[in-house]
Design an enzyme around this catalytic site. Structure first.
Site, PDB file in Angstrom:
ATOM      1  N   ASP A  21       0.948  -1.080  -0.106  1.00  0.00           N
ATOM      2  CA  ASP A  21      -0.254   0.137   0.105  1.00  0.00           C
ATOM      3  C   ASP A  21       0.896   1.132   0.107  1.00  0.00           C
ATOM      4  OD1 ASP A  21      -2.050   1.551   0.144  1.00  0.00           O
ATOM      5  OD2 ASP A  21      -2.786   1.306   2.056  1.00  0.00           O
ATOM      6  N   ARG A  25       0.377   7.755  -2.534  1.00  0.00           N
ATOM      7  CA  ARG A  25       0.790   8.893  -1.498  1.00  0.00           C
ATOM      8  C   ARG A  25       2.347   9.045  -1.870  1.00  0.00           C
ATOM      9  NH1 ARG A  25      -1.529   6.182   3.537  1.00  0.00           N
ATOM     10  NH2 ARG A  25      -2.173   4.265   1.798  1.00  0.00           N
ATOM     11  N   ARG A  34       0.275   9.695  -9.928  1.00  0.00           N
ATOM     12  CA  ARG A  34      -0.095   8.179  -9.015  1.00  0.00           C
ATOM     13  C   ARG A  34       0.546   7.139  -9.799  1.00  0.00           C
ATOM     14  NH1 ARG A  34      -3.557   7.714  -5.250  1.00  0.00           N
ATOM     15  NH2 ARG A  34      -4.010   5.537  -5.554  1.00  0.00           N
ATOM     16  N   HIS A  38       3.093   3.448  -8.723  1.00  0.00           N
ATOM     17  CA  HIS A  38       2.796   2.263  -9.047  1.00  0.00           C
ATOM     18  C   HIS A  38       4.137   1.662  -9.699  1.00  0.00           C
ATOM     19  CE1 HIS A  38      -1.062   2.450  -7.614  1.00  0.00           C
ATOM     20  NE2 HIS A  38      -1.708   3.029  -8.496  1.00  0.00           N
ATOM     21  N   SER A  66      -7.071  -5.578  -6.238  1.00  0.00           N
ATOM     22  CA  SER A  66      -8.025  -6.118  -5.583  1.00  0.00           C
ATOM     23  C   SER A  66      -9.473  -5.922  -6.547  1.00  0.00           C
ATOM     24  CB  SER A  66      -8.342  -5.348  -4.202  1.00  0.00           C
ATOM     25  OG  SER A  66      -8.999  -4.231  -4.285  1.00  0.00           O
ATOM     26  N   GLU A  68     -11.914  -4.395  -5.635  1.00  0.00           N
ATOM     27  CA  GLU A  68     -12.355  -3.203  -5.147  1.00  0.00           C
ATOM     28  C   GLU A  68     -11.583  -2.115  -5.879  1.00  0.00           C
ATOM     29  OE1 GLU A  68     -11.653  -5.434  -2.545  1.00  0.00           O
ATOM     30  OE2 GLU A  68     -13.812  -6.015  -2.840  1.00  0.00           O
ATOM     31  N   LEU A 132      11.367 -20.547  -4.862  1.00  0.00           N
ATOM     32  CA  LEU A 132      10.365 -19.565  -4.363  1.00  0.00           C
ATOM     33  C   LEU A 132       9.267 -19.669  -4.985  1.00  0.00           C
ATOM     34  CD1 LEU A 132      10.117 -16.817  -2.417  1.00  0.00           C
ATOM     35  CD2 LEU A 132      10.435 -15.540  -4.334  1.00  0.00           C
ATOM     36  N   ARG A 189       1.530  -5.098   6.040  1.00  0.00           N
ATOM     37  CA  ARG A 189       0.794  -3.986   5.157  1.00  0.00           C
ATOM     38  C   ARG A 189       1.793  -2.849   5.375  1.00  0.00           C
ATOM     39  NH1 ARG A 189      -5.220  -2.539   3.791  1.00  0.00           N
ATOM     40  NH2 ARG A 189      -4.821  -0.721   2.816  1.00  0.00           N
TER      41      ARG A 189
HETATM   42  C1  FPP Z   1      -1.636   0.229  -3.494  1.00  0.00           C
HETATM   43  O1  FPP Z   1      -1.198   1.663  -3.375  1.00  0.00           O
HETATM   44  C2  FPP Z   1      -1.267  -0.395  -4.574  1.00  0.00           C
HETATM   45  C3  FPP Z   1      -1.808  -0.747  -5.450  1.00  0.00           C
HETATM   46  C4  FPP Z   1      -3.294  -0.754  -5.724  1.00  0.00           C
HETATM   47  C5  FPP Z   1      -0.982  -1.218  -6.636  1.00  0.00           C
HETATM   48  C6  FPP Z   1       0.007  -2.590  -6.214  1.00  0.00           C
HETATM   49  C7  FPP Z   1       0.826  -2.474  -7.459  1.00  0.00           C
HETATM   50  C8  FPP Z   1       2.195  -2.441  -7.491  1.00  0.00           C
HETATM   51  C9  FPP Z   1       2.893  -2.483  -6.326  1.00  0.00           C
HETATM   52  C10 FPP Z   1       2.577  -2.393  -8.887  1.00  0.00           C
HETATM   53  C11 FPP Z   1       3.073  -3.552  -9.639  1.00  0.00           C
HETATM   54  C12 FPP Z   1       3.190  -4.955  -9.186  1.00  0.00           C
HETATM   55  C13 FPP Z   1       3.533  -5.916  -9.430  1.00  0.00           C
HETATM   56  C14 FPP Z   1       3.115  -7.396  -8.948  1.00  0.00           C
HETATM   57  C15 FPP Z   1       4.215  -5.994 -10.848  1.00  0.00           C
HETATM   58  P1  FPP Z   1      -2.329   2.929  -3.409  1.00  0.00           P
HETATM   59  O2  FPP Z   1      -2.458   3.371  -4.782  1.00  0.00           O
HETATM   60  O3  FPP Z   1      -3.728   2.501  -2.874  1.00  0.00           O
HETATM   61  O4  FPP Z   1      -1.815   3.963  -2.480  1.00  0.00           O
HETATM   62  P2  FPP Z   1      -2.515   5.192  -1.761  1.00  0.00           P
HETATM   63  O5  FPP Z   1      -3.370   4.469  -0.648  1.00  0.00           O
HETATM   64  O6  FPP Z   1      -1.264   5.949  -1.348  1.00  0.00           O
HETATM   65  O7  FPP Z   1      -3.386   6.018  -2.733  1.00  0.00           O
END
Ligand code: FPP
Length: 243
Positions: A21, A25, A34, A38, A66, A68, A132, A189
């Site tokens: 997560d 941010r 954003r 990622h 997710s 959601e 792994l 988390r």
């Molecule tokens: C949550 O942060 C993160 C996600 C919804 C996406 C997770 C994806 C990655 C880490 C990218 C690559 C993954 C792989 C497996 C290649 P958020 O956007 O909800 O952050 P925020 O709460 O600060 O807005």
């Protein structure tokens, strides 16, 4: 669980699951879009995956998207899907070469066919690996997974393959996307949030939890090692009393 098995499970978390997560941010704090968060998150995935075998982790499950997350703005969702495809295009060969067995959990029918083909190809190519076990959750929700499992179980009963009285926890677990995998010992988390957000609801019944402040792109193998050393000091009783 036998005493020695419990003691062993206390020392090394065989299965670590991570809710990655805080990408948004991380980017916002830097005045970036954003999606840059990622992308930085995908780089952090690479380093953490590479570090697992040396840290003694056999199973790593990552929450990437997710059920959601479809509610996010359309550009962010399509950007994430592009990022997943790019990650698989770039990393698949190396994951296979490094002995990683990759499995995807979650519901696939809503994902693009191009992405699903890449996911299936990597699952096939890495099927013989065992250094792994990397599970990536895409379009995953714990309730959705349990609902799909209940449907499969009901189907087996309706077809006379299973008696309702014979249904055990093991049967149910076997119908989950994680069928055959051990439950997570430790869930991490990032970004300071203290929620489970529909992640591995069945599987985390006895997991330990670590909620850490840093956003996912700042998470490093060293930080993972620190968390593991705290975990190894915790006593897990699995409902029993201290030995
Ligand atoms: C949550 O942060 C993160 C996600 C919804 C996406 C997770 C994806 C990655 C880490 C990218 C690559 C993954 C792989 C497996 C290649 P958020 O956007 O909800 O952050 P925020 O709460 O600060 O807005």
């Amino acid at each position: 669980m036998r005493d020695e098995a419990r003691a062993e499970a206390c020392r090394t978390p065989a299965h670590v699951a991570i809710i990655m997560d805080g990408n948004g941010r991380w980017a916002a704090r830097r005045g970036l879009p954003r999606l840059n968060g990622h992308k930085a998150g995908a780089d952090a995935v690479r380093a953490v995956v590479e570090s697992c075998p040396d840290l003694g982790i056999r199973y790593l499950t990552l929450f990437a998207f997710s059920t959601e997350n479809w509610r996010r703005p359309r550009e962010e969702v399509s950007g994430l899907m592009t990022l997943f495809r790019r990650y698989l295009r770039k990393e698949s060969a190396e994951l296979v070469a490094k002995g990683v067995r990759v499995r995807f959990i979650g519901e696939r029918s809503r994902l693009g066919t191009g992405l699903v083909e890449m996911m299936e190809a990597l699952e096939r190519r890495s099927a013989a690996n065992d250094r792994l076990f990397l599970n990536i959750a895409i379009n995953y929700g714990g309730r959705d997974e349990m609902t799909r499992a209940a449907r499969k179980l009901a189907q087996a009963v309706a077809e006379g393959r299973l008696e309702p009285e014979a249904v055990t926890e093991e049967h149910f677990a076997g119908f989950l996307d994680t069928g055959g995998l051990p439950d997570p010992d430790l869930v991490i988390r990032t970004s300071g949030e203290t929620r489970i957000s529909n992640f591995l609801l069945w599987q985390c019944a006895y997991a330990e939890y670590a909620f850490v402040e840093e956003c996912w792109p700042d998470f490093t193998p060293d930080r993972l090692a620190e968390i593991l050393s705290v975990f190894s000091g915790r006593e897990r009783r699995f409902g029993a009393v201290s030995v």
